[in-house]
Design a protein around this motif. Structure first.
Motif, PDB file in Angstrom:
ATOM      1  N   GLY A 167      50.612 -41.583  54.204  1.00 48.07           N
ATOM      2  CA  GLY A 167      50.515 -42.178  52.868  1.00 48.07           C
ATOM      3  C   GLY A 167      50.629 -43.681  52.838  1.00 48.07           C
ATOM      4  O   GLY A 167      50.371 -44.302  51.812  1.00 48.07           O
ATOM      5  N   ASP A 168      51.017 -44.290  53.954  1.00 44.21           N
ATOM      6  CA  ASP A 168      51.133 -45.748  54.016  1.00 44.21           C
ATOM      7  C   ASP A 168      51.069 -46.138  55.488  1.00 44.21           C
ATOM      8  O   ASP A 168      51.183 -45.283  56.379  1.00 44.21           O
ATOM      9  CB  ASP A 168      52.456 -46.225  53.405  1.00 44.21           C
ATOM     10  CG  ASP A 168      52.402 -47.690  52.988  1.00 44.21           C
ATOM     11  OD1 ASP A 168      51.385 -48.358  53.262  1.00 44.21           O
ATOM     12  OD2 ASP A 168      53.382 -48.168  52.384  1.00 44.21           O
ATOM     13  N   HIS A 169      50.880 -47.414  55.732  1.00 49.78           N
ATOM     14  CA  HIS A 169      50.847 -47.893  57.106  1.00 49.78           C
ATOM     15  C   HIS A 169      52.246 -47.841  57.708  1.00 49.78           C
ATOM     16  O   HIS A 169      53.217 -48.238  57.059  1.00 49.78           O
ATOM     17  CB  HIS A 169      50.319 -49.331  57.127  1.00 49.78           C
ATOM     18  CG  HIS A 169      50.010 -49.842  58.493  1.00 49.78           C
ATOM     19  ND1 HIS A 169      50.933 -50.521  59.263  1.00 49.78           N
ATOM     20  CD2 HIS A 169      48.882 -49.753  59.239  1.00 49.78           C
ATOM     21  CE1 HIS A 169      50.367 -50.841  60.415  1.00 49.78           C
ATOM     22  NE2 HIS A 169      49.132 -50.388  60.429  1.00 49.78           N
ATOM     23  N   GLU A 170      52.330 -47.323  58.930  1.00 53.12           N
ATOM     24  CA  GLU A 170      53.624 -47.227  59.610  1.00 53.12           C
ATOM     25  C   GLU A 170      53.499 -47.833  61.005  1.00 53.12           C
ATOM     26  O   GLU A 170      52.458 -47.707  61.656  1.00 53.12           O
ATOM     27  CB  GLU A 170      54.062 -45.759  59.788  1.00 53.12           C
ATOM     28  CG  GLU A 170      54.043 -44.910  58.531  1.00 53.12           C
ATOM     29  CD  GLU A 170      55.089 -45.319  57.505  1.00 53.12           C
ATOM     30  OE1 GLU A 170      55.919 -46.202  57.815  1.00 53.12           O
ATOM     31  OE2 GLU A 170      55.069 -44.785  56.382  1.00 53.12           O
ATOM     32  N   VAL A 171      54.580 -48.447  61.451  1.00 51.72           N
ATOM     33  CA  VAL A 171      54.676 -48.920  62.835  1.00 51.72           C
ATOM     34  C   VAL A 171      55.954 -48.331  63.396  1.00 51.72           C
ATOM     35  O   VAL A 171      57.044 -48.646  62.887  1.00 51.72           O
ATOM     36  CB  VAL A 171      54.740 -50.455  62.916  1.00 51.72           C
ATOM     37  CG1 VAL A 171      54.911 -50.913  64.366  1.00 51.72           C
ATOM     38  CG2 VAL A 171      53.491 -51.068  62.300  1.00 51.72           C
ATOM     39  N   GLY A 172      55.842 -47.471  64.374  1.00 51.66           N
ATOM     40  CA  GLY A 172      57.081 -46.901  64.875  1.00 51.66           C
ATOM     41  C   GLY A 172      56.891 -45.807  65.889  1.00 51.66           C
ATOM     42  O   GLY A 172      55.820 -45.668  66.496  1.00 51.66           O
ATOM     43  N   TYR A 173      57.949 -45.041  66.017  1.00 54.31           N
ATOM     44  CA  TYR A 173      58.047 -44.039  67.069  1.00 54.31           C
ATOM     45  C   TYR A 173      57.987 -42.657  66.435  1.00 54.31           C
ATOM     46  O   TYR A 173      58.760 -42.340  65.535  1.00 54.31           O
ATOM     47  CB  TYR A 173      59.350 -44.243  67.835  1.00 54.31           C
ATOM     48  CG  TYR A 173      59.367 -45.577  68.533  1.00 54.31           C
ATOM     49  CD1 TYR A 173      58.836 -45.709  69.806  1.00 54.31           C
ATOM     50  CD2 TYR A 173      59.834 -46.725  67.886  1.00 54.31           C
ATOM     51  CE1 TYR A 173      58.796 -46.943  70.445  1.00 54.31           C
ATOM     52  CE2 TYR A 173      59.800 -47.970  68.513  1.00 54.31           C
ATOM     53  CZ  TYR A 173      59.280 -48.072  69.786  1.00 54.31           C
ATOM     54  OH  TYR A 173      59.223 -49.289  70.406  1.00 54.31           O
ATOM     55  N   VAL A 174      57.064 -41.848  66.941  1.00 52.41           N
ATOM     56  CA  VAL A 174      56.769 -40.560  66.317  1.00 52.41           C
ATOM     57  C   VAL A 174      57.421 -39.414  67.088  1.00 52.41           C
ATOM     58  O   VAL A 174      57.441 -39.416  68.322  1.00 52.41           O
ATOM     59  CB  VAL A 174      55.235 -40.361  66.230  1.00 52.41           C
ATOM     60  CG1 VAL A 174      54.891 -38.953  65.775  1.00 52.41           C
ATOM     61  CG2 VAL A 174      54.639 -41.392  65.284  1.00 52.41           C
ATOM     62  N   THR A 175      57.969 -38.486  66.334  1.00 52.63           N
ATOM     63  CA  THR A 175      58.575 -37.286  66.909  1.00 52.63           C
ATOM     64  C   THR A 175      57.932 -36.054  66.273  1.00 52.63           C
ATOM     65  O   THR A 175      57.727 -36.021  65.061  1.00 52.63           O
ATOM     66  CB  THR A 175      60.093 -37.279  66.649  1.00 52.63           C
ATOM     67  OG1 THR A 175      60.672 -38.375  67.363  1.00 52.63           O
ATOM     68  CG2 THR A 175      60.741 -35.977  67.133  1.00 52.63           C
ATOM     69  N   LEU A 176      57.618 -35.074  67.096  1.00 48.93           N
ATOM     70  CA  LEU A 176      57.125 -33.780  66.609  1.00 48.93           C
ATOM     71  C   LEU A 176      58.050 -32.687  67.107  1.00 48.93           C
ATOM     72  O   LEU A 176      58.440 -32.687  68.277  1.00 48.93           O
ATOM     73  CB  LEU A 176      55.729 -33.479  67.153  1.00 48.93           C
ATOM     74  CG  LEU A 176      54.562 -34.317  66.628  1.00 48.93           C
ATOM     75  CD1 LEU A 176      54.336 -35.508  67.544  1.00 48.93           C
ATOM     76  CD2 LEU A 176      53.288 -33.481  66.577  1.00 48.93           C
ATOM     77  N   LYS A 177      58.414 -31.782  66.221  1.00 45.02           N
ATOM     78  CA  LYS A 177      59.182 -30.613  66.638  1.00 45.02           C
ATOM     79  C   LYS A 177      58.225 -29.432  66.717  1.00 45.02           C
ATOM     80  O   LYS A 177      57.645 -29.021  65.714  1.00 45.02           O
ATOM     81  CB  LYS A 177      60.331 -30.352  65.676  1.00 45.02           C
ATOM     82  CG  LYS A 177      61.355 -31.487  65.735  1.00 45.02           C
ATOM     83  CD  LYS A 177      62.665 -31.152  65.097  1.00 45.02           C
ATOM     84  CE  LYS A 177      63.651 -32.289  65.354  1.00 45.02           C
ATOM     85  NZ  LYS A 177      64.897 -32.124  64.587  1.00 45.02           N
ATOM     86  N   LEU A 178      58.066 -28.912  67.920  1.00 41.29           N
ATOM     87  CA  LEU A 178      57.078 -27.878  68.190  1.00 41.29           C
ATOM     88  C   LEU A 178      57.759 -26.573  68.563  1.00 41.29           C
ATOM     89  O   LEU A 178      58.741 -26.577  69.300  1.00 41.29           O
ATOM     90  CB  LEU A 178      56.185 -28.315  69.364  1.00 41.29           C
ATOM     91  CG  LEU A 178      55.483 -29.665  69.200  1.00 41.29           C
ATOM     92  CD1 LEU A 178      54.914 -30.137  70.529  1.00 41.29           C
ATOM     93  CD2 LEU A 178      54.385 -29.569  68.157  1.00 41.29           C
ATOM     94  N   LYS A 179      57.227 -25.472  68.052  1.00 50.55           N
ATOM     95  CA  LYS A 179      57.723 -24.171  68.481  1.00 50.55           C
ATOM     96  C   LYS A 179      56.533 -23.229  68.633  1.00 50.55           C
ATOM     97  O   LYS A 179      55.429 -23.525  68.178  1.00 50.55           O
ATOM     98  CB  LYS A 179      58.735 -23.615  67.485  1.00 50.55           C
ATOM     99  CG  LYS A 179      58.130 -23.194  66.160  1.00 50.55           C
ATOM    100  CD  LYS A 179      59.169 -22.582  65.242  1.00 50.55           C
ATOM    101  CE  LYS A 179      58.517 -22.142  63.928  1.00 50.55           C
ATOM    102  NZ  LYS A 179      59.483 -21.814  62.887  1.00 50.55           N
TER     103      LYS A 179
END
Lengths: 522, 522
Positions: free
Chosen positions: B78-90
């Motif tokens: 929804g907006d510009h982001e600069v950062g570190y991405v985390t995904l929780k996968l199962k």
């Protein structure tokens, strides 16, 4: 091995057994390995898969190469390795003004670093193909890959740098891992050079599959399968004698039976101990025979007593599949492995595996003074009688299987191993098989192992050695550093998965020649 | 920006300056952001790059989707982001019997998650395209990506699982990072709604570029360039007032001049402080003007005194390029940036930048009571006289540049900013430019900034606002969450790099409207 889902099962956990298994987690030993040479892959219709490797440089040349966009090299470690790879990367030219994008492809065989993985169209998951695509933002960088790889060759493909800099690989090494140590291997000397080579490569195969469990293959599935465990354990007793690892694996299977008490064909140990929802008639029975072999090797009564109920339960479940004639029912709802062969009817060989397991079970019952001994002995009599009555074709003088009375190598081999025939009858049967060559043949080293052991059991040592040399020696001639999951001398590109790219080229069930050579003093 | 290598330079390190810069490493603030919705990209010739996004689900729907081989989703933050991405996968289904292979593609704009990166054929390194190809051996797994990304959209493409299991994304979030805090922004109110929007997006652009240095763009080059720093600093004084970050960046440049004392066009700070081997005539002079702006904003005399010798040296080197007529020499051996425009002759605008820098230098010399003040004042007189004598075309009433006497927007704009003309003459010149529309036009927000400031400087506020609204407002209309490195309203696919996939869509030099709006009270 990868079997389709059969049905959803409820898994009963046995915490005490899980703790026993956890207490036996082995030490993993590391050895640092460095490449032996730089190679290129060259099309050559005279070699397996159509690819040979040619040396293009020494290992020491690697640090002299400056890689720009699109450049690549194949690093040859000179032997099969299972472990963790580290690359030391630096830049030359201007300061790196864009990330480095590098692709690494790991191959046990030249074909894996020759043919693009994008061409893969088999039915096993492409995620087994060993590669990494990595971006490095800052150079110099020590790139330590977090995943374990199984390989001899590493193809390093520099996808992009920038026009202003190039990258140099200052070092590449593999911290090879195993819970087995070469120094522990028991001495054994055979005068036959080829058998000595086969023994050596069998042990290397076994070692690379020995991690915190006995894995089926370090490339694929990296998992504890009962059918592989049974054979690995036999090879292990004659070589590393790392017997606690067999014990650990037995407890892992026993800890997670389903609600009927059946042990799974394989278990996962990460993220926690989970039984796979694959249940195979023969594999479950091999829990009992593997416990028998373990007890024979160790005389560990405490483990035998604890695991006897699980072993006995597998026999009960095996017996429960018998029809009122005492013949294993054959229909569409079950799965027995026996061999990778869609044409193979599994009834007769499964009947033989049941008999084989019953004999071991009776021996165990005797050792634990179990009341079930007599029951098993009585059943065995009935079953053997039924086998001869219903599965033996008196005209053909061969065992037949299923409603179409299929004649397969597997049925004859397993009936011999099961001891259904007297020694001289068994020998005559094996000679007949070799002469008549039934159309439903053997596809895997797993089945070839049973064939060779059947020959040895009936005293056909010359034939056994001939097969060992032709089959496993054939793999050596075709460039094996470790023995392969699959090998068909008449169709060397054979894969039951639709592509030889996905085959495992270091596979536990192929490590048995060291057992056969040592146990039968070849 | 990416300039080809000019020549190998010796870099002189100033350890005291490096320490000053290190002592000013800012705190990085984190804010956890979650997606707003799920979208798909749809071809639409009416929108920029030909791709629009359509909502296909709420953020809360994500955890309900079971992904198998080949499935994908686009998550819109929804907006510009600069950062570190985390995904929780199962996983769901049978236990995962093969690794998960997942590809993540990050896009600041829809086009980046619509067109395959394999189609990229520009001249900047493809390694800037933001993607990851990841293998996950054990599920469930918390996948925390180690690289920082600049994006609004994340395309998650499940390359393969296995026929036995599917994967569910239980959560995805971004820990957005910046050394700027929105709460610190100085209040400013404009009655004009569009200008208020432009001000807001300018500040967001600046914030996302403010990391441990002022970066040019968080997607690309993630680096400290002098031309960007100068403009970021101006915007910063009116908004976050994080003035120590400007100071830190000035010391970083001053710490690593070449053996002639020239500061580089940009510096790398990882793995350690390194000057790039790109030297630009105008950018080096901007060290002096940026120090001037910093001193004006802070009155930090200590820093001024320490950095004055570096600032003065840039003027000396700028002057050294003058021919005996006091005109900047134009030949093939130099590079002055001015704008991304291959057709643009850089002589006249560079002459103007020198004059512009000399004026700031004289003011600094006065502040530090430097003996060089008089020398600079005398030079300025000679140079201004020469400029009018040799670069002003009396017939055309325009400045001309190079041997072909090129008339460009850039030359007129910079001469006005340099104060070569009186206010009314400057205004007449700007009006003439607008009327006559020289063929050598402006290509970047960087150049448009200077055009608008030149208009404001000569009192053409209406024209300035009109341009701000048409140009930066145009980006807003075309879907900008942050302002773009490149924008040509007449050629919206414009990229000097051969592909709009590689353009940066959050770029420091485009953040200046907040400075223009606030400094000139628009």
């Amino acid at each position: 091995m990868n079997i389709q889902k059969i049905e959803k099962q409820t898994i009963a956990f046995n915490d005490a057994f899980t703790k026993r298994a956890d207490a036996l987690i082995p030490t993993i030993y590391k050895e640092r390995r460095r490449p032996k040479q730089l190679v290129e892959v060259v099309e050559d219709s005279n070699v397996i898969h159509g690819w040979r490797t040619d040396k293009v440089g020494d290992e020491s040349d690697l640090g002299e190469i400056e890689f720009g966009k699109g450049d690549s090299v194949i690093v040859d470690f000179g032997d099969h390795e299972v472990g963790y790879v580290t690359l030391k990367l630096k830049s030359v030219g201007s300061p790196p003004d864009a990330p480095l994008h590098v692709k690494l492809t790991f191959g046990e065989m030249p074909v894996e670093v020759a043919e693009p993985f994008s061409s893969y169209d088999g039915w096993l998951s492409s995620s087994w193909l060993q590669e990494e695509s990595i971006y490095v933002d800052v150079l110099p960088h020590t790139l330590s890959l977090s995943r374990r790889y199984s390989f001899r060759y590493v193809k390093i493909n520099v996808i992009d740098t920038s026009p202003k800099y190039r990258v140099v690989i200052d070092d590449i090494y593999c911290d090879a891992v195993s819970s087995a140590r070469s120094a522990d291997v028991q001495n054994y000397t055979t005068q036959d050079e080829l058998l000595a080579d086969i023994d050596h490569v069998s042990i290397k195969t076994l070692k690379d599959c020995m991690q915190d469990i006995f894995e089926d293959g370090p490339k694929r599935d990296r998992r504890l399968w009962l059918g592989d465990l049974r054979l690995q354990a036999l090879a292990n007793y004659k070589t590393f004698a790392t017997n606690d690892l067999v014990k650990r694996c037995l407890y892992l299977f026993a800890a997670v039976p389903n609600d009927k008490g059946q042990v799974s064909a394989n278990v996962f140990i990460q993220p926690s101990l989970i039984a796979d929802d694959t249940y195979l008639y023969d594999y479950s029975l091999f829990f009992t025979t593997t416990l028998y072999d373990y007890y024979e090797a160790t005389k560990d009564e405490k483990t035998l007593i604890e695991l006897w109920p699980t072993a006995y339960r597998q026999l009960e479940l095996g017996l429960a599949r018998l029809d009122d004639r005492f013949i294993v029912q054959d229909d569409e709802t079950w799965w027995s492995f026996i061999d990778w062969n869609n044409k193979l009817n599994k009834q007769a060989p499964s009947q033989a595996v049941l008999i084989y397991a019953l004999r071991k079970g009776i021996a165990l019952a005797r050792a634990v003074e179990a009341s079930e001994q007599t029951l098993l002995e009585n059943k065995l009599v009935d079953i053997e009688k039924a086998t001869m009555a219903h599965l033996w074709d008196d005209t053909k003088q061969l065992f037949v299987s299923g409603k179409d009375k299929q004649v397969s190598w597997a049925a004859q081999v397993w009936m011999v191993l099961a001891g259904v025939l007297k020694q001289d009858e068994g020998k005559a049967l094996m000679e007949r098989v070799i002469t008549e060559e039934p159309a439903v043949s053997m596809n895997t080293p797993y089945m070839y192992h049973h064939f060779v052991e059947a020959l040895l059991k009936v005293g056909m040592k010359t034939e056994a050695i001939k097969t060992l040399k032709a089959y496993w020696g054939g793999m050596l001639e075709d460039g094996a550093d470790t023995f392969w999951e699959l090998y068909n001398p008449n169709d060397k590109a054979f894969s039951p998965y639709g592509s030889h790219l996905i085959n495992s080229y270091c596979h536990a069930w192929s490590c048995t020649p060291t057992y056969l050579i040592r146990a039968y003093k070849l």
